[in-house]
Design a protein around this motif. Structure first.
Motif, PDB file in Angstrom:
ATOM      1  N   ASP A  17      26.580  17.184  77.215  1.00  0.00           N
ATOM      2  CA  ASP A  17      26.148  15.815  76.903  1.00  0.00           C
ATOM      3  C   ASP A  17      26.608  14.802  77.949  1.00  0.00           C
ATOM      4  OD1 ASP A  17      25.021  16.795  74.663  1.00  0.00           O
ATOM      5  OD2 ASP A  17      26.600  16.128  73.284  1.00  0.00           O
ATOM      6  N   GLU A  52      23.518   9.892  87.032  1.00  0.00           N
ATOM      7  CA  GLU A  52      23.104   9.150  85.831  1.00  0.00           C
ATOM      8  C   GLU A  52      24.057   7.989  85.546  1.00  0.00           C
ATOM      9  OE1 GLU A  52      20.894  12.626  83.201  1.00  0.00           O
ATOM     10  OE2 GLU A  52      23.068  12.595  83.254  1.00  0.00           O
ATOM     11  N   LYS A  96      26.701   6.378  75.779  1.00  0.00           N
ATOM     12  CA  LYS A  96      26.625   5.483  74.612  1.00  0.00           C
ATOM     13  C   LYS A  96      27.171   4.126  75.006  1.00  0.00           C
ATOM     14  CE  LYS A  96      26.166   6.966  70.052  1.00  0.00           C
ATOM     15  NZ  LYS A  96      26.740   7.070  68.727  1.00  0.00           N
ATOM     16  N   ASP A 130      22.632   4.700  71.902  1.00  0.00           N
ATOM     17  CA  ASP A 130      22.490   5.831  72.823  1.00  0.00           C
ATOM     18  C   ASP A 130      21.539   5.478  73.963  1.00  0.00           C
ATOM     19  OD1 ASP A 130      22.422   8.332  74.006  1.00  0.00           O
ATOM     20  OD2 ASP A 130      20.733   8.971  72.744  1.00  0.00           O
ATOM     21  N   ARG A 162      21.473   7.592  76.716  1.00  0.00           N
ATOM     22  CA  ARG A 162      21.258   8.836  77.456  1.00  0.00           C
ATOM     23  C   ARG A 162      19.814   9.330  77.314  1.00  0.00           C
ATOM     24  NH1 ARG A 162      24.772  13.061  75.223  1.00  0.00           N
ATOM     25  NH2 ARG A 162      23.044  13.270  73.767  1.00  0.00           N
ATOM     26  N   ALA A 163      19.295   9.255  76.097  1.00  0.00           N
ATOM     27  CA  ALA A 163      17.947   9.775  75.862  1.00  0.00           C
ATOM     28  C   ALA A 163      16.948   9.024  76.746  1.00  0.00           C
ATOM     29  CB  ALA A 163      17.584   9.630  74.391  1.00  0.00           C
ATOM     30  N   LEU A 164      17.095   7.711  76.808  1.00  0.00           N
ATOM     31  CA  LEU A 164      16.188   6.898  77.629  1.00  0.00           C
ATOM     32  C   LEU A 164      16.344   7.223  79.109  1.00  0.00           C
ATOM     33  CD1 LEU A 164      16.450   3.341  76.091  1.00  0.00           C
ATOM     34  CD2 LEU A 164      14.389   4.739  76.340  1.00  0.00           C
ATOM     35  N   ARG A 189      17.264   9.962  80.387  1.00  0.00           N
ATOM     36  CA  ARG A 189      16.748  11.291  80.736  1.00  0.00           C
ATOM     37  C   ARG A 189      15.241  11.403  80.486  1.00  0.00           C
ATOM     38  NH1 ARG A 189      21.994  15.110  79.096  1.00  0.00           N
ATOM     39  NH2 ARG A 189      23.185  14.397  80.916  1.00  0.00           N
ATOM     40  N   ALA A 190      14.682  10.437  79.725  1.00  0.00           N
ATOM     41  CA  ALA A 190      13.251  10.534  79.385  1.00  0.00           C
ATOM     42  C   ALA A 190      12.363  10.179  80.561  1.00  0.00           C
ATOM     43  CB  ALA A 190      12.937   9.623  78.202  1.00  0.00           C
ATOM     44  N   SER A 191      12.857   9.289  81.436  1.00  0.00           N
ATOM     45  CA  SER A 191      11.975   8.790  82.496  1.00  0.00           C
ATOM     46  C   SER A 191      12.806   8.229  83.651  1.00  0.00           C
ATOM     47  CB  SER A 191      11.102   7.672  81.894  1.00  0.00           C
ATOM     48  OG  SER A 191      10.681   6.793  82.892  1.00  0.00           O
TER      49      SER A 191
END
Ligand code: SAM
Ligand code: SF4
Length: 333
Positions: free
Chosen positions: A43, A49, A270, A282, A284-286, A288-290
């Protein structure tokens, strides 16, 4: 200058603290339990990043970045991140890139940090007694930290020592810590222990109100309220006998949230708007999404609108509780 993000209470957010790892080579008794569970490695954000995330904040008006942890200098290749972030100093977008460290790896990295544009660092040190140092950090070696401080001085870094005030541990030693730090030309700040995450002992047994510590310091030193203002939570006093400056950070006995200008990023991406609240956003999801930063920046703007007014720590014999499930090492101190 980019206008800052402003929270619902009118506070401009100019300061980001980023925890680059929640892992540490020490296990300070007030920070984490000896058998600490760390965040899953998969994670944890890559250094690229972390740079992208920090850079988004710089574009949104952050002027100061503090790299912290866990112990930031145990993160592999962490200097790559400092090198990248230094471009924001060069461009003038960032006023300060700095670090909070336990000092264990400073002898290795001090010169390179200075080369990356780091000018001031905070080093955490709660005692100058080698046996007590080993006891409180569980795994630490005081000589290694003292060598790190020397390397930092030689590299021209300005040093502030942070000491957590701990009942029955460093209350007696506090005046000697002041004399030592000021004698070396270091600033010194005492911090009240906060109920962040569970540790083996009851927080009440660790908590030393700085009102008590101050009274004991005043038996040896003359403290006068200082006009110095760092923009942070510390209140400062000038010490007549040493000519140095002493800070007090009192999250329990004197709340300072009305002046809060900071947010915190964890190593898993986070965003926490307040040290004392469990709610985080969060990113991280954003991330890693684009590769497009626009959704990330929109999420950060939306998150700032959720910044709580303040924390409400309680440490009492009858009602101590961990205000947050997470430890300071996860959030980034
Ligand atoms: N490992 C580095 C260090 O010790 O400086 C950086 C991270 S550490 C979490 C940052 C700061 O938080 C240190 O000064 C440490 O003493 C302080 N700290 C850790 N747990 C704390 C707690 N429960 N209450 C108050 N300060 C705490
Ligand atoms: Fe590690 Fe810093 Fe926590 Fe001590 S205070 S255990 S050095 S993260």
């Amino acid at each position: 200058m980019t206008p800052p993000l402003v929270d619902p209470f009118g506070r401009a957010i100019r300061y980001v603290r980023v925890s680059v790892t929640d892992r540490c080579d020490y296990r300070c008794a007030y920070c984490m339990p000896e058998d600490m569970n760390f965040l899953p490695k998969r994670d944890v954000l890559s250094l690229e990043e972390l740079d992208r995330l920090c850079s988004a904040f710089v574009r949104l008006g952050a002027r100061k970045l503090r790299v912290t942890g866990g112990e930031p200098l145990v993160r592999r290749e962490v200097m790559t991140l400092f090198r990248k972030l230094a471009r924001h100093l060069d461009s003038g977008a960032l006023d300060e890139l700095t670090l909070t460290t336990n000092g264990s790896q400073l002898a290795r990295f001090a010169a390179e940090l200075a080369d990356c544009g780091v000018r001031r660092i905070n080093v955490s040190l709660d005692t100058l007694d080698p046996a007590k140092f080993r006891a409180v950090t569980r795994w630490g070696d005081l000589d290694q930290v003292l060598a790190g401080l020397e390397a930092a001085e030689a590299a021209g870094l300005k040093i502030k020592i942070n000491a957590v005030a701990l009942k029955g541990f460093n209350d007696e030693e506090a005046p000697d810590l002041v004399a030592w730090a000021h004698g070396r030309g270091f600033d010194l700040t005492f911090i009240e222990v906060m109920p962040l995450g569970a540790v083996e002992r009851d927080r009440f047994d660790q908590f030393l109100p700085l009102t008590v510590l101050r009274a004991s310091l005043e038996r040896r030193f003359t403290l006068t309220a200082s006009l110095h203002e760092s923009g942070g939570p510390a209140r400062y006093f000038d010490v007549a006998e040493t000519g140095g400056r002493l800070g007090f950070i009192t999250p329990l006995t004197h709340n300072f949230c009305e002046r809060c200008n900071r947010v915190r990023l964890t190593s898993v991406g986070k965003l926490y708007l307040c040290l004392g609240h469990d709610a985080g956003v969060d990113l991280r999801a954003l991330l890693r999404a684009s590769p497009d930063d626009a959704p990330l920046e929109a999420a950060i703007r939306a998150a700032i609108r959720l910044k709580p007014e303040g924390h409400d720590f309680i440490v009492e014999r009858t009602g101590s509780h961990a205000s947050t499930a997470r430890h300071m090492s996860e959030t980034g101190g």
